[in-house]
Design a protein around this motif. Structure first.
Motif, PDB file in Angstrom:
ATOM      1  N   SER A 625       0.829  -1.206   0.000  1.00 14.61           N
ATOM      2  CA  SER A 625       0.000   0.000   0.000  1.00 14.61           C
ATOM      3  C   SER A 625       0.859   1.249   0.000  1.00 14.61           C
ATOM      4  N   ASN A 626       1.905   1.283   0.834  1.00 14.88           N
ATOM      5  CA  ASN A 626       2.781   2.454   0.888  1.00 14.88           C
ATOM      6  C   ASN A 626       3.497   2.673  -0.436  1.00 14.88           C
ATOM      7  N   GLN A 627       3.917   1.579  -1.058  1.00 19.01           N
ATOM      8  CA  GLN A 627       4.595   1.701  -2.354  1.00 19.01           C
ATOM      9  C   GLN A 627       3.643   2.233  -3.412  1.00 19.01           C
ATOM     10  N   LEU A 628       2.414   1.748  -3.416  1.00 17.28           N
ATOM     11  CA  LEU A 628       1.417   2.208  -4.389  1.00 17.28           C
ATOM     12  C   LEU A 628       1.132   3.698  -4.211  1.00 17.28           C
ATOM     13  N   ILE A 629       0.932   4.129  -2.969  1.00 19.65           N
ATOM     14  CA  ILE A 629       0.642   5.545  -2.709  1.00 19.65           C
ATOM     15  C   ILE A 629       1.832   6.413  -3.093  1.00 19.65           C
ATOM     16  N   GLY A 630       3.078   5.911  -2.796  1.00 16.15           N
ATOM     17  CA  GLY A 630       4.267   6.674  -3.166  1.00 16.15           C
ATOM     18  C   GLY A 630       4.402   6.823  -4.671  1.00 16.15           C
ATOM     19  N   ASP A 631       4.139   5.748  -5.417  1.00 13.46           N
ATOM     20  CA  ASP A 631       4.226   5.825  -6.881  1.00 13.46           C
ATOM     21  C   ASP A 631       3.171   6.773  -7.447  1.00 13.46           C
ATOM     22  N   LEU A 632       1.954   6.716  -6.907  1.00 11.74           N
ATOM     23  CA  LEU A 632       0.907   7.623  -7.373  1.00 11.74           C
ATOM     24  C   LEU A 632       1.288   9.082  -7.108  1.00 11.74           C
ATOM     25  N   GLN A 633       1.858   9.341  -5.931  1.00 16.17           N
ATOM     26  CA  GLN A 633       2.248  10.710  -5.595  1.00 16.17           C
ATOM     27  C   GLN A 633       3.350  11.196  -6.531  1.00 16.17           C
ATOM     28  N   ALA A 634       4.288  10.335  -6.832  1.00 13.96           N
ATOM     29  CA  ALA A 634       5.370  10.723  -7.745  1.00 13.96           C
ATOM     30  C   ALA A 634       4.829  11.026  -9.139  1.00 13.96           C
ATOM     31  N   GLN A 635       3.917  10.210  -9.631  1.00 17.12           N
ATOM     32  CA  GLN A 635       3.335  10.455 -10.950  1.00 17.12           C
ATOM     33  C   GLN A 635       2.499  11.743 -10.963  1.00 17.12           C
ATOM     34  N   LEU A 636       1.810  11.999  -9.859  1.00 16.90           N
ATOM     35  CA  LEU A 636       1.025  13.234  -9.782  1.00 16.90           C
ATOM     36  C   LEU A 636       1.924  14.464  -9.826  1.00 16.90           C
ATOM     37  N   GLU A 637       3.065  14.397  -9.155  1.00 23.21           N
ATOM     38  CA  GLU A 637       3.991  15.532  -9.173  1.00 23.21           C
ATOM     39  C   GLU A 637       4.564  15.744 -10.565  1.00 23.21           C
ATOM     40  N   LEU A 638       4.878  14.662 -11.269  1.00 23.53           N
ATOM     41  CA  LEU A 638       5.370  14.801 -12.640  1.00 23.53           C
ATOM     42  C   LEU A 638       4.282  15.340 -13.566  1.00 23.53           C
ATOM     43  N   GLY A 639       3.063  14.844 -13.368  1.00 19.11           N
ATOM     44  CA  GLY A 639       1.975  15.303 -14.222  1.00 19.11           C
ATOM     45  C   GLY A 639       1.628  16.759 -14.005  1.00 19.11           C
ATOM     46  N   SER A 640       1.801  17.261 -12.769  1.00 15.40           N
ATOM     47  CA  SER A 640       1.476  18.667 -12.491  1.00 15.40           C
ATOM     48  C   SER A 640       2.408  19.628 -13.204  1.00 15.40           C
ATOM     49  N   LEU A 641       3.545  19.131 -13.710  1.00 10.22           N
ATOM     50  CA  LEU A 641       4.453  19.991 -14.461  1.00 10.22           C
ATOM     51  C   LEU A 641       3.902  20.322 -15.844  1.00 10.22           C
ATOM     52  N   SER A 642       3.041  19.478 -16.366  1.00 12.79           N
ATOM     53  CA  SER A 642       2.507  19.688 -17.718  1.00 12.79           C
ATOM     54  C   SER A 642       1.049  20.128 -17.735  1.00 12.79           C
ATOM     55  N   ALA A 643       0.350  20.042 -16.596  1.00  7.36           N
ATOM     56  CA  ALA A 643      -1.068  20.415 -16.554  1.00  7.36           C
ATOM     57  C   ALA A 643      -1.407  20.935 -15.163  1.00  7.36           C
ATOM     58  N   ASP A 644      -2.383  21.828 -15.120  1.00  7.84           N
ATOM     59  CA  ASP A 644      -2.786  22.401 -13.834  1.00  7.84           C
ATOM     60  C   ASP A 644      -3.784  21.514 -13.098  1.00  7.84           C
ATOM     61  N   GLN A 645      -4.374  20.502 -13.767  1.00  7.37           N
ATOM     62  CA  GLN A 645      -5.298  19.567 -13.140  1.00  7.37           C
ATOM     63  C   GLN A 645      -4.940  18.161 -13.595  1.00  7.37           C
ATOM     64  N   VAL A 646      -4.709  17.273 -12.628  1.00  3.39           N
ATOM     65  CA  VAL A 646      -4.382  15.878 -12.937  1.00  3.39           C
ATOM     66  C   VAL A 646      -5.243  14.991 -12.054  1.00  3.39           C
ATOM     67  N   VAL A 647      -5.821  13.933 -12.632  1.00  2.02           N
ATOM     68  CA  VAL A 647      -6.668  13.014 -11.885  1.00  2.02           C
ATOM     69  C   VAL A 647      -6.171  11.584 -12.087  1.00  2.02           C
ATOM     70  N   ILE A 648      -6.648  10.704 -11.213  1.00  2.00           N
ATOM     71  CA  ILE A 648      -6.358   9.275 -11.354  1.00  2.00           C
ATOM     72  C   ILE A 648      -7.559   8.615 -12.023  1.00  2.00           C
ATOM     73  N   LEU A 649      -7.308   7.840 -13.075  1.00  2.00           N
ATOM     74  CA  LEU A 649      -8.379   7.190 -13.834  1.00  2.00           C
ATOM     75  C   LEU A 649      -8.244   5.678 -13.688  1.00  2.00           C
ATOM     76  N   THR A 650      -9.345   5.034 -13.258  1.00  2.00           N
ATOM     77  CA  THR A 650      -9.333   3.582 -13.061  1.00  2.00           C
ATOM     78  C   THR A 650     -10.591   2.986 -13.683  1.00  2.00           C
ATOM     79  N   SER A 651     -10.676   1.672 -13.600  1.00  2.00           N
ATOM     80  CA  SER A 651     -11.899   0.989 -14.015  1.00  2.00           C
ATOM     81  C   SER A 651     -12.949   1.141 -12.917  1.00  2.00           C
TER      82      SER A 651
END
Length: 694
Positions: A625-651
């Motif tokens: 769980s900690n690894q998953l949350i850490g990876d999501l946070q890292a991707q969100l920080e990278l995504g915020s560099l290219s867009a002002d709004q970033v969301v997580i999309l799942t099934s």
């Protein structure tokens, strides 16, 4: 007949403005145009009738605001009387006759001597000028002054009652309007009383003109003997003066009654009857005094004995009534004391319930609440916050109580939810907060702090440094704005805890007129009120507004019979509101920037989902769980560099479980499902989290 009367009254009410315009034009016309004696008689009767009606209205009026049109009516009646005076003067000087009404007043009052009538006329003028009008003017002046002086305090009391939840916003608005109307009324009465005084002075002048001018014209031009001219015009002059001044006195008395009485539940007659004859001892003592006066040889015995008897009888009846009431109260108290199942102390114990929302402030922040000081607009700003939250969330937040807490630091505040602190901060009333939208370095001096809402580095600077800070491009806000911004964010964050069954019931009542069919179908046959409340709470917990309550209810009516799982029903509702949900998270380029999960990772999460009372959670190992949350946070920080709004999309199958998993670490990150994405929405993938070592 009653229906005809109501119909006639309704038509008159709709066209009263037109009738008033014709009435004013008619008053001007009788000043300019000659009026026959018969028409003058009719107009004089109208004047007397209106004066009597106004006097009676003031006697039955419970509050001055019920007769707020009185100052304007006083001006119109004064103008009407002056027009009638001028018309009667033209008839007296031109024809030596002024109609039957004036003749009747002259004959009835003067009798055989017009000198008696002149004395009566002078006394009426003195009573009106010296006693009634002068007193009413003074009372209106003092009333206007005190009403204006007390207005800030009264407005503060209204705001305090509103924030304490004792009154609703509509009642507060009504009270503020009544305060303004009352101040306007006394101010207008202070000026309009001058009309009555001027009318009395004009009446004296017109009376002298009628007497001197009539005698001079009929003696000099028409050869009437002087004695006969004095007798005729003396009577006509006195009759004309009385016809004018008697209605004026009635209206003056009405003005005095209106400005000297305070607002009460009952009318003036009920107040006087209840207060004047409320003490039996007073009436009995008065009876003894009157009886003693009757025994004095020089005084008339019978009248004093009659009044003494009436006072004694009334006092005796009141005493019997008081004794009966006291006996009844004593018996009730004895019965209560003898009841074993209800101890006497219990009647004085009340439950102390905690406020839903409250703000506690240190004593140094009290000026922010005082509306009489500069910057004391906290109450008004809190009301604006409640309005904004209602518009954004779809339901009205309960009134927020403000109270001081001597245990807090003088510049500190706390936001409490049901008595528990959910947010706190510190502000300085005489300083301004400076925030740097750039790298957080400051070129001004101040007290270092952290902005309580968004956690940004900030400074508290002196007011003299405000201009310099603005020139450096810093964001400068006042302390009240800091607090109310923090309050609004806190309310929005805890919105799901603020809506209970009572609030849901109120919402349903508000929309029942539009959605009565779906409400009747849904509750209670398909779902209970509590189940609907849980779905609304789930939506608000993720920042989904419920202002489209019709769609929510329609969806619940469609799927409520298929499942009672609140989480599943919430997902159905989210699909029904997908446009609003997705539209909120579109970036500035109009596209939806998303971070996705690999298929293997989604399968892993789905295989470990477990149900609980708090919803679905993936029962993963803590390190996973900690690894998953850490990876999501890292991707969100990278995504915020290219867009002002970033969301997580799942099934759709794991959306709720994943949101529950990350809500503690990433509470403000939205998690959307593919089923919520409309086909016209353009997706931009900015990152993906894969399974790798999970």
């Amino acid at each position: 007949m009653e229906a005809l009367t109501q119909r006639l009254g309704g038509r008159l009410g709709r066209h009263m403005d037109v009738l008033l315009a014709f009435a004013v034009v008619g008053i001007i016309s009788i000043i300019l145009l000659p009026v026959p004696p018969g028409v003058l008689d009719f107009l004089l009767v109208i004047n007397i009738s209106l004066s009597v009606t106004v006097l009676l209205l003031t006697l039955f009026t419970k509050d001055v605001l019920e007769f707020s049109a009185f100052p304007t009516l006083l001006l119109l009646l004064t103008l009407f009387r002056l027009g009638l005076n001028l018309s009667s003067t033209k008839l007296i000087l031109g024809q030596g006759d002024a109609g039957q009404v004036i003749q009747a007043f002259a004959g009835f009052v003067t009798g055989d001597s017009y000198i008696v009538g002149a004395v009566v006329f002078v006394i009426i003028i003195i009573i009106q000028l010296v006693v009634i009008t002068s007193g009413a003017t003074r009372v209106a002046e003092v009333g206007a002054r005190f009403t204006l002086d007390a207005m800030p305090g009264n407005q503060m009391a209204i705001d305090a009652d509103l924030n304490a939840g004792m009154i609703q916003e509509e009642e507060a608005r009504k009270r503020r309007l009544n305060l303004q109307r009352e101040a306007d009324f006394y101010g207008a009465m202070d000026g309009s009383s001058k009309f009555v005084k001027g009318d009395a002075m004009a009446g004296i002048i017109i009376t002298l003109i009628n007497l001197v001018g009539g005698v001079a014209i009929f003696v000099g031009q028409k050869g009437l003997p002087f004695g006969e001219a004095i007798d005729r015009f003396g009577r006509l002059t006195i009759g004309d003066g009385l016809v004018s001044q008697v209605p004026a006195v009635l209206v003056s008395v009405a003005a005095g009654i209106l400005v000297t009485r305070s607002a009460s539940i009952d009318g003036l007659g009920d107040d006087l009857g209840r207060q004047l004859f409320s003490k039996s001892k007073v009436l009995l003592v008065a009876a003894a005094v009157l009886f003693a006066f009757g025994l004095v040889p020089a005084f008339p015995t019978l009248p004093f004995f009659i009044m003494a008897g009436l006072s004694a009888l009334t006092g005796w009846q009141l005493m019997k009534s008081d004794d009966g009431t006291a006996a009844a109260l004593a018996s009730e108290a004895a019965a209560a004391s003898q009841t074993p199942s209800q101890p006497a102390m219990d009647t004085q114990v009340t439950a102390k319930q905690k406020d839903l929302l409250a703000i506690e402030i240190g004593y140094g922040l009290l000026p922010l609440v005082d509306t009489t000081t500069e910057g004391g607009d906290l109450l008004e700003r809190i009301l604006m916050v409640r309005r904004q939250c209602a518009a954004e969330m779809g339901f009205v937040v309960a009134p927020i109580r403000i109270r001081d807490n001597l245990m807090l630091h003088s510049s500190a505040y706390q936001i409490l939810l049901r008595g528990s602190v959910i947010a706190e901060g510190e502000i300085y009333p005489n300083r301004f907060m400076v925030m740097d939208p750039g790298n957080g370095t400051f070129m001004v001096d101040g007290i270092e702090t952290v902005e309580p809402t968004f956690g940004i580095k900030a400074l508290w600077i002196e007011a003299s440094e405000k201009t310099s800070a603005e020139l450096h491009g810093y964001t400068v806000v006042d302390p009240t704005t800091v607090m109310v911004t923090h309050l609004k964010e806190t309310v929005m964050t805890h919105a799901d805890e603020l809506i209970g069954r009572q609030e849901v019931q109120k919402l349903l009542e508000e929309v029942r007129e539009q959605y009565s069919v779906v409400i009747d179908e849904l509750i209670p046959a398909v779902m209970t009120l509590g189940e609907v409340q849980k779905v609304l709470q789930s939506l608000l917990r993720e920042g989904v507004a419920i202002n489209d309550l019709g769609t929510v209810l329609e969806t619940l009516a469609d799927y409520g019979s298929m499942t009672k799982d609140t989480e599943v029903l919430t997902e159905y509702v989210r699909h029904g509101q997908s446009r609003a949900i997705v539209g909120k998270w579109l970036a500035s380029d109009g596209k939806l920037h998303v971070i996705t999960l690999s298929q293997r990772l989604e399968d892993l999460i789905h295989s470990h989902i477990q149900k609980s009372l708090q919803g679905s959670f993936p029962a993963l190992a803590p390190e996973v769980s900690n690894q998953l949350i850490g990876d999501l946070q890292a991707q969100l920080e990278l995504g915020s560099l290219s867009a002002d709004q970033v969301v997580i999309l799942t099934s759709p199958r794991i959306r709720a479980a994943l949101k529950n998993l990350i809500s503690g670490s990433l509470p403000k990150v939205p998690v959307l499902s593919l089923g919520e994405i409309h086909h016209r929405v353009e997706l931009v993938a900015v990152g993906m989290v894969d399974q790798h070592d999970y």
